[in-house]
Write an enzyme that holds these catalytic residues in place. Sequence first.
Site, PDB file in Angstrom:
ATOM      1  N   CYS A 113       0.816  -1.230   0.000  1.00  0.00           N
ATOM      2  CA  CYS A 113       0.000   0.000   0.000  1.00  0.00           C
ATOM      3  C   CYS A 113       0.842   1.270   0.000  1.00  0.00           C
ATOM      4  O   CYS A 113       0.335   2.342  -0.299  1.00  0.00           O
ATOM      5  CB  CYS A 113      -0.930   0.006   1.202  1.00  0.00           C
ATOM      6  SG  CYS A 113      -1.915  -1.470   1.288  1.00  0.00           S
ATOM      7  N   HIS A 251      -3.229   7.154   2.999  1.00  0.00           N
ATOM      8  CA  HIS A 251      -3.686   5.853   2.490  1.00  0.00           C
ATOM      9  C   HIS A 251      -5.053   5.520   3.095  1.00  0.00           C
ATOM     10  O   HIS A 251      -5.248   5.571   4.305  1.00  0.00           O
ATOM     11  CB  HIS A 251      -2.654   4.782   2.837  1.00  0.00           C
ATOM     12  CG  HIS A 251      -3.130   3.404   2.523  1.00  0.00           C
ATOM     13  ND1 HIS A 251      -3.751   3.088   1.333  1.00  0.00           N
ATOM     14  CD2 HIS A 251      -3.093   2.253   3.241  1.00  0.00           C
ATOM     15  CE1 HIS A 251      -4.067   1.801   1.339  1.00  0.00           C
ATOM     16  NE2 HIS A 251      -3.694   1.277   2.479  1.00  0.00           N
ATOM     17  N   ASN A 281     -10.210  -0.090   0.525  1.00  0.00           N
ATOM     18  CA  ASN A 281      -8.763   0.041   0.497  1.00  0.00           C
ATOM     19  C   ASN A 281      -8.252  -0.439  -0.866  1.00  0.00           C
ATOM     20  O   ASN A 281      -8.289  -1.630  -1.161  1.00  0.00           O
ATOM     21  CB  ASN A 281      -8.185  -0.804   1.640  1.00  0.00           C
ATOM     22  CG  ASN A 281      -6.665  -0.793   1.682  1.00  0.00           C
ATOM     23  OD1 ASN A 281      -6.003  -0.345   0.754  1.00  0.00           O
ATOM     24  ND2 ASN A 281      -6.116  -1.312   2.763  1.00  0.00           N
TER      25      ASN A 281
HETATM   26  N1  ACO Z   1     -18.251  -9.122   9.834  1.00  0.00           N
HETATM   27  C1  ACO Z   1     -18.667  -9.484  11.049  1.00  0.00           C
HETATM   28  N2  ACO Z   1     -17.822  -9.923  12.004  1.00  0.00           N
HETATM   29  C2  ACO Z   1     -16.526  -9.988  11.694  1.00  0.00           C
HETATM   30  C3  ACO Z   1     -16.028  -9.626  10.436  1.00  0.00           C
HETATM   31  C4  ACO Z   1     -16.956  -9.185   9.477  1.00  0.00           C
HETATM   32  N3  ACO Z   1     -16.583  -8.803   8.243  1.00  0.00           N
HETATM   33  N4  ACO Z   1     -14.702  -9.794  10.428  1.00  0.00           N
HETATM   34  C5  ACO Z   1     -14.350 -10.250  11.641  1.00  0.00           C
HETATM   35  N5  ACO Z   1     -15.446 -10.364  12.411  1.00  0.00           N
HETATM   36  C6  ACO Z   1     -15.563 -10.821  13.795  1.00  0.00           C
HETATM   37  C7  ACO Z   1     -14.360 -11.653  14.217  1.00  0.00           C
HETATM   38  O1  ACO Z   1     -14.575 -13.013  13.867  1.00  0.00           O
HETATM   39  C8  ACO Z   1     -14.370 -11.453  15.715  1.00  0.00           C
HETATM   40  O2  ACO Z   1     -15.379 -12.266  16.266  1.00  0.00           O
HETATM   41  P1  ACO Z   1     -15.178 -12.968  17.716  1.00  0.00           P
HETATM   42  O3  ACO Z   1     -15.032 -11.812  18.666  1.00  0.00           O
HETATM   43  O4  ACO Z   1     -16.411 -13.743  17.864  1.00  0.00           O
HETATM   44  O5  ACO Z   1     -13.922 -13.771  17.563  1.00  0.00           O
HETATM   45  C9  ACO Z   1     -14.833 -10.002  15.880  1.00  0.00           C
HETATM   46  O6  ACO Z   1     -15.499  -9.657  14.644  1.00  0.00           O
HETATM   47  C10 ACO Z   1     -13.725  -9.032  16.134  1.00  0.00           C
HETATM   48  O7  ACO Z   1     -12.683  -9.242  15.175  1.00  0.00           O
HETATM   49  P2  ACO Z   1     -11.353  -8.411  15.193  1.00  0.00           P
HETATM   50  O8  ACO Z   1     -10.482  -8.908  14.098  1.00  0.00           O
HETATM   51  O9  ACO Z   1     -10.814  -8.374  16.581  1.00  0.00           O
HETATM   52  O10 ACO Z   1     -11.920  -6.972  14.821  1.00  0.00           O
HETATM   53  P3  ACO Z   1     -11.180  -5.586  14.863  1.00  0.00           P
HETATM   54  O11 ACO Z   1     -11.868  -4.670  15.770  1.00  0.00           O
HETATM   55  O12 ACO Z   1      -9.687  -5.719  15.027  1.00  0.00           O
HETATM   56  O13 ACO Z   1     -11.451  -5.049  13.392  1.00  0.00           O
HETATM   57  C11 ACO Z   1     -10.297  -4.768  11.327  1.00  0.00           C
HETATM   58  C12 ACO Z   1     -10.913  -5.744  12.303  1.00  0.00           C
HETATM   59  C13 ACO Z   1     -11.386  -3.887  10.758  1.00  0.00           C
HETATM   60  C14 ACO Z   1      -9.647  -5.555  10.194  1.00  0.00           C
HETATM   61  C15 ACO Z   1      -9.261  -3.904  12.059  1.00  0.00           C
HETATM   62  O14 ACO Z   1      -8.366  -4.715  12.803  1.00  0.00           O
HETATM   63  C16 ACO Z   1      -8.474  -3.066  11.117  1.00  0.00           C
HETATM   64  O15 ACO Z   1      -8.991  -2.206  10.466  1.00  0.00           O
HETATM   65  N6  ACO Z   1      -7.140  -3.257  11.028  1.00  0.00           N
HETATM   66  C17 ACO Z   1      -6.337  -2.596  10.067  1.00  0.00           C
HETATM   67  C18 ACO Z   1      -6.451  -3.362   8.821  1.00  0.00           C
HETATM   68  C19 ACO Z   1      -5.946  -2.624   7.631  1.00  0.00           C
HETATM   69  O16 ACO Z   1      -6.077  -1.440   7.529  1.00  0.00           O
HETATM   70  N7  ACO Z   1      -5.383  -3.415   6.735  1.00  0.00           N
HETATM   71  C20 ACO Z   1      -4.915  -3.013   5.528  1.00  0.00           C
HETATM   72  C21 ACO Z   1      -3.789  -2.077   5.729  1.00  0.00           C
HETATM   73  S1  ACO Z   1      -2.352  -2.471   4.970  1.00  0.00           S
HETATM   74  C22 ACO Z   1      -2.734  -2.348   3.472  1.00  0.00           C
HETATM   75  O17 ACO Z   1      -3.392  -1.408   3.167  1.00  0.00           O
HETATM   76  C23 ACO Z   1      -2.379  -3.422   2.559  1.00  0.00           C
END
Ligand code: ACO
Length: 324
Positions: A113, A251, A281
Amino acid sequence: MAIKIIGTGSYLPENVADNHFLSTIVDTNDEWISQRTGIKERRLSSGSNEGTTFMATQAAMRAMEDAGVTAEEIDLIIVATASADSYVPNTSCQVQGEIGAIRATCFDLNAACSGFLFGLNTADAYLETGMAKTVLVIGAETLSREVDWSDRSTCILFGDGAGAVVLRKMDGKGGILASVTGSDGTQGEVLTCKGRGIQNPFHKSRRKKDYIQMNGQAVFRFAVTTVPKYIKQILKKTNTDVNDIKFFVLHQANRRILELIAKRLKVDMDKIPMNLDHYGNTSAASIPILLDELNKNDLLDEGDKLILSGFGGGLTWGAILIEW
Ligand code: ACO
């Protein structure tokens, strides 16, 4: 002399996949996606006739038209991508062939990214040393081909698209004023999309096609600490007051990440333009797509100071200060 962006362009596929649509594919819902990411919908390629090369070419032609330059004037094309249509030829050579930029040297660059920032940085060096006079830098991705469409934790995040800029060294002041980039390969496992397994007379890989895998919380923590740190570093290095920056073109990964960055920089959210709600993204394409949107909406005036900054797999990061 100044190294200036003299034209911008972008391309997004017409196919819109909103959160409700995704909830018919995986166990998710609009509320979860909107609250955790700010993403409402993303654009997805319609297939092999709308892949990375096609989108990169469209964005490039629009940027060249905006800049008023012809293909013959381009002497360097850099495509930042982590989702090329082929290993060989690279995307930039294919773009060259499509647009007829016969004088150009062409190569791709993969810094996930952060790729567009690394591409700008590289273009800056070529222009500064006189190795090139007119450069096309493109960020283009078809991440929909790298996503596991049964993995709800990643497939909701990404979208396809391309953005491009034309740069030129010219009389005057401003342009690219400073940049910082960095990488930390020790944290590479936080965000991966592995290549083909090795198949040769000595080894038969049993690895199947790999998809984007990510430790979301680790990426989140990395983003909200690294981006403000390097933005502050570049401001200090150039003796620039944070309040003198008109826009932080960041980004587009996640609304919550952008809000935390704004808080840590102590700037209002209206200085942090966003389009991730519409496009998700788009990795290396996100910054040039947003820059093109600002430019085409006449929000950029000569003399405006902008910071372009982002983070990505690798891990990689960068920040660039520009006077428009
Ligand atoms: N819909 C519903 N529930 C979901 C989903 C979904 N799409 N995805 C995960 N969950 C559930 C999980 O299974 C988990 O359930 P559990 O508590 O029963 O185990 C719960 O939601 C919480 O999951 P987490 O992964 O802890 O959620 P988090 O609050 O961390 O959010 C997210 C996840 C949105 C991916 C966040 O961590 C994030 O934004 N991180 C940065 C990611 C990013 O920006 N990546 C790309 C950047 S690098 C690049 O650009 C290549």
